[in-house]
Design a protein around this motif. Structure first.
Motif, mmCIF file in Angstrom:
data_model
loop_
_atom_site.group_PDB
_atom_site.id
_atom_site.type_symbol
_atom_site.label_atom_id
_atom_site.label_comp_id
_atom_site.label_asym_id
_atom_site.label_seq_id
_atom_site.Cartn_x
_atom_site.Cartn_y
_atom_site.Cartn_z
ATOM 1 N N GLN A 237 0.698 -1.560 0.001
ATOM 2 C CA GLN A 237 0.090 0.354 -0.085
ATOM 3 C C GLN A 237 1.101 1.284 -0.434
ATOM 4 O O GLN A 237 2.190 1.081 0.497
ATOM 5 C CB GLN A 237 -0.590 0.161 0.951
ATOM 6 N N VAL A 238 0.152 2.303 -0.608
ATOM 7 C CA VAL A 238 0.937 3.661 -0.390
ATOM 8 C C VAL A 238 0.942 4.825 1.322
ATOM 9 O O VAL A 238 -0.340 4.974 1.121
ATOM 10 C CB VAL A 238 0.617 4.449 -1.981
ATOM 11 N N GLN A 239 0.939 4.683 1.574
ATOM 12 C CA GLN A 239 1.148 6.624 2.531
ATOM 13 C C GLN A 239 0.834 6.947 2.256
ATOM 14 O O GLN A 239 2.089 7.381 2.156
ATOM 15 C CB GLN A 239 1.700 5.298 3.893
ATOM 16 N N LEU A 240 0.576 8.424 2.810
ATOM 17 C CA LEU A 240 0.617 9.755 1.976
ATOM 18 C C LEU A 240 0.103 10.596 3.868
ATOM 19 O O LEU A 240 -0.384 10.403 4.042
ATOM 20 C CB LEU A 240 -0.389 10.260 1.068
ATOM 21 N N VAL A 241 1.454 10.635 3.437
ATOM 22 C CA VAL A 241 1.408 12.239 5.276
ATOM 23 C C VAL A 241 1.425 13.154 4.579
ATOM 24 O O VAL A 241 2.266 13.785 4.235
ATOM 25 C CB VAL A 241 2.282 12.049 6.637
ATOM 26 N N GLU A 242 0.923 14.762 5.106
ATOM 27 C CA GLU A 242 0.649 15.757 4.310
ATOM 28 C C GLU A 242 0.701 16.744 5.743
ATOM 29 O O GLU A 242 0.298 16.199 7.140
ATOM 30 C CB GLU A 242 -1.202 16.356 4.327
ATOM 31 N N SER A 243 1.367 17.846 5.667
ATOM 32 C CA SER A 243 1.598 18.655 6.411
ATOM 33 C C SER A 243 2.446 20.468 5.975
ATOM 34 O O SER A 243 2.027 20.376 4.614
ATOM 35 C CB SER A 243 3.445 18.183 7.574
ATOM 36 N N GLY A 244 1.480 21.034 6.958
ATOM 37 C CA GLY A 244 2.536 22.169 6.924
ATOM 38 C C GLY A 244 0.337 23.141 6.048
ATOM 39 O O GLY A 244 1.191 24.655 5.883
ATOM 40 N N GLY A 245 -0.417 23.138 6.465
ATOM 41 C CA GLY A 245 -1.061 23.879 6.347
ATOM 42 C C GLY A 245 -1.779 24.557 7.313
ATOM 43 O O GLY A 245 -0.564 24.696 8.388
ATOM 44 N N GLY A 246 -2.444 25.799 7.838
ATOM 45 C CA GLY A 246 -2.867 26.212 8.888
ATOM 46 C C GLY A 246 -3.738 27.727 8.515
ATOM 47 O O GLY A 246 -4.221 27.485 7.608
ATOM 48 N N LEU A 247 -3.308 28.961 9.607
ATOM 49 C CA LEU A 247 -4.314 30.070 9.284
ATOM 50 C C LEU A 247 -3.481 30.959 8.843
ATOM 51 O O LEU A 247 -1.841 31.062 9.260
ATOM 52 C CB LEU A 247 -4.718 30.247 11.078
#
Length: 123
Positions: free
Chosen positions: A1-11
């Motif tokens: 399987q492929v895992q995707l981890v996102e980061s960097g969002g915010g206000l």
């Protein structure tokens, strides 16, 4: 399987900048393309930017000149970035990372999605 981890969002305030990251890992036999989509409340999901395995990029007209997509290929992982400059309140949305990949030579390509990261731009 492929895992995707996102980061960097915010206000962020209008005209500010954010950089989103999406780390793809797992049993990736071949990765064809990566992209970012977004969905604002009450609106359809739309493609924001796209990058192929050859490095060709495409961005939506609404973000052209403000957003840039890039990728970094490491030994066992691939990271795709979305640099967002001159942000506007209308950029507020949940941003999703998308990858088209094969997990084995005999398998057909499939779509994989990240969990989404909220970007909120205040006026």
């Amino acid at each position: 399987q492929v895992q995707l981890v996102e980061s960097g969002g915010g206000l962020v305030q209008a005209w500010g900048s954010l950089r989103l990251s999406c780390l793809a890992s797992g049993s990736i036999f071949r990765l064809f393309a990566m992209g970012w989509y977004r969905q604002a409340p009450g609106k359809q999901c739309e493609l924001v930017a796209h990058i192929t395995d050859g490095g060709s990029t495409n961005v939506a007209d609404s973000v052209k000149g403000r957003f840039t997509i890039s990728r970094d290929n490491a030994k066992n992982t691939v990271t795709v970035y979305l640099q967002m400059n001159s942000l506007k309140p209308e950029d507020t949305a949940v941003y999703y990372c998308n990858v088209v990949a094969k997990i084995a030579a005999s398998e057909r390509p499939d779509n994989y999605w990240g969990q989404g990261t909220q970007v909120t731009v205040s006026s």
